[in-house]
Design a protein around this motif. Structure first.
Motif, short mmCIF file in Angstrom:
data_model
loop_
_atom_site.label_atom_id
_atom_site.label_comp_id
_atom_site.label_asym_id
_atom_site.label_seq_id
_atom_site.Cartn_x
_atom_site.Cartn_y
_atom_site.Cartn_z
N ILE A 28 0.83 -1.21 0.00
CA ILE A 28 0.00 0.00 0.00
C ILE A 28 0.86 1.26 0.00
CG2 ILE A 28 -1.68 1.37 1.32
CD1 ILE A 28 -2.99 -1.26 2.14
N GLU A 29 1.89 1.27 0.86
CA GLU A 29 2.75 2.44 0.90
C GLU A 29 3.49 2.64 -0.43
OE1 GLU A 29 5.42 2.79 4.25
OE2 GLU A 29 6.60 4.27 3.14
N VAL A 31 2.55 1.65 -3.36
CA VAL A 31 1.55 2.08 -4.35
C VAL A 31 1.26 3.57 -4.21
CG1 VAL A 31 -0.90 1.86 -4.89
CG2 VAL A 31 0.50 -0.19 -4.66
N GLN A 32 1.09 4.01 -2.97
CA GLN A 32 0.83 5.44 -2.72
C GLN A 32 1.98 6.28 -3.23
OE1 GLN A 32 0.31 5.11 1.55
NE2 GLN A 32 -1.86 5.62 1.39
N ARG A 33 3.18 5.80 -2.97
CA ARG A 33 4.37 6.55 -3.36
C ARG A 33 4.51 6.61 -4.87
NH1 ARG A 33 8.44 6.40 0.32
NH2 ARG A 33 9.54 7.51 -1.31
N SER A 36 2.08 9.07 -6.14
CA SER A 36 2.53 10.40 -5.77
C SER A 36 3.68 10.89 -6.67
CB SER A 36 2.95 10.36 -4.29
OG SER A 36 3.62 11.53 -3.94
N ILE A 150 11.59 1.23 -2.79
CA ILE A 150 10.98 1.89 -1.64
C ILE A 150 10.99 0.95 -0.45
CG2 ILE A 150 8.78 2.76 -0.72
CD1 ILE A 150 8.25 3.95 -3.47
N ARG A 151 11.54 1.43 0.64
CA ARG A 151 11.64 0.64 1.86
C ARG A 151 10.26 0.45 2.48
NH1 ARG A 151 13.86 -3.21 3.63
NH2 ARG A 151 15.79 -2.39 2.83
#
Lengths: 157, 157
Positions: A28-29, A31-33, A36, A150-151
């Motif tokens: 999810i994170e 994907v958001q990034r 963005s 992305i970590r």
């Protein structure tokens, strides 16, 4: 001019970002990034998921119909990809569900779609580590473009 | 709310970017990009160069003073790091010249300085491939933060 780095800030803008996902909950994170970054760069966002074929070794020694399993995997992956695409407002033409070796398919699509940034999640225990494990070097060394790992924070249970 | 990805665009901003460089000529683009990313994010930019100790095996069988060689390497690296820092307007406190294993030193400084993005160049033939070769997986898997590998174009000769 003394400062040779002052001029070109446009170099860091991307036109086509490719998010590689394995649908792990922790994405999810990532994907958001990816969304963005694409928005910030006013770039196209595409998403790819690769289904790696199951070999006979995985299926064990009892007789199973691998064709059925593959069709079911593909069906489920397709549903998840559509769901993700909907949430990210990504049109169907920018969704890539591929069957093959993860690194090979990601690099092929990156090349064919003139991707300039591949976004992947990195995690050293679960999920996306599969993507970034044995295939990490291949993607980094052969990618025709930048790669952002992305970590993803560990989920403690 | 239908779109769970619409809200958080702030997640992609970085506060402290670490550029890892080996001073290869091809790094100019990577350096420009690191500066640009830091500027866009209004973040601190630090730079690290790691000198890997030369082992006896490298020095061959004739007697040489490795101490002298190391001091010379350090001196030259220091000059280049200062030059780069000047061009990037990076203060001395944000310049890290370390001696040790590349991945280990990058990860240590990233951790100590609360880095949230490590920027490295990637190239499959020369220069920065050294940084991204055997150490790529280690950095990706153990980095406490995101890693951006910037594709450096091949220089044809």
């Amino acid at each position: 001019m003394q400062n040779r780095f002052a001029e070109d800030t446009a170099m860091s803008s991307y036109t086509h970002v490719l998010l590689a996902t394995d649908f792990n909950e922790e994405t999810i994170e990532v994907v958001q990034r990816a969304r963005s970054i694409a928005d910030q760069n006013k770039s196209t966002l595409s998403v790819i998921h690769v289904i790696e074929p199951i070999s006979i070794a995985y299926a064990g020694e009892f007789p199973v119909d691998l064709g059925d399993i593959h069709r079911e995997l593909e069906k489920q992956a397709n549903l998840r990809l559509n769901q993700l695409a909907k949430e990210l407002s990504i049109p169907e033409a920018q969704c890539f569900l591929e069957i093959g070796l993860t690194e090979k398919e990601i690099l092929r699509v990156a090349d064919e779609e003139s991707i300039d940034l591949i976004v992947v999640g990195s995690h050293n225990k679960h999920g996306l580590s599969l993507l970034l494990g044995s295939t990490a070097n291949a993607i980094l060394h052969h990618a025709p473009c930048d790669v952002l790992a992305i970590r993803v924070p560990k989920i403690s249970k």
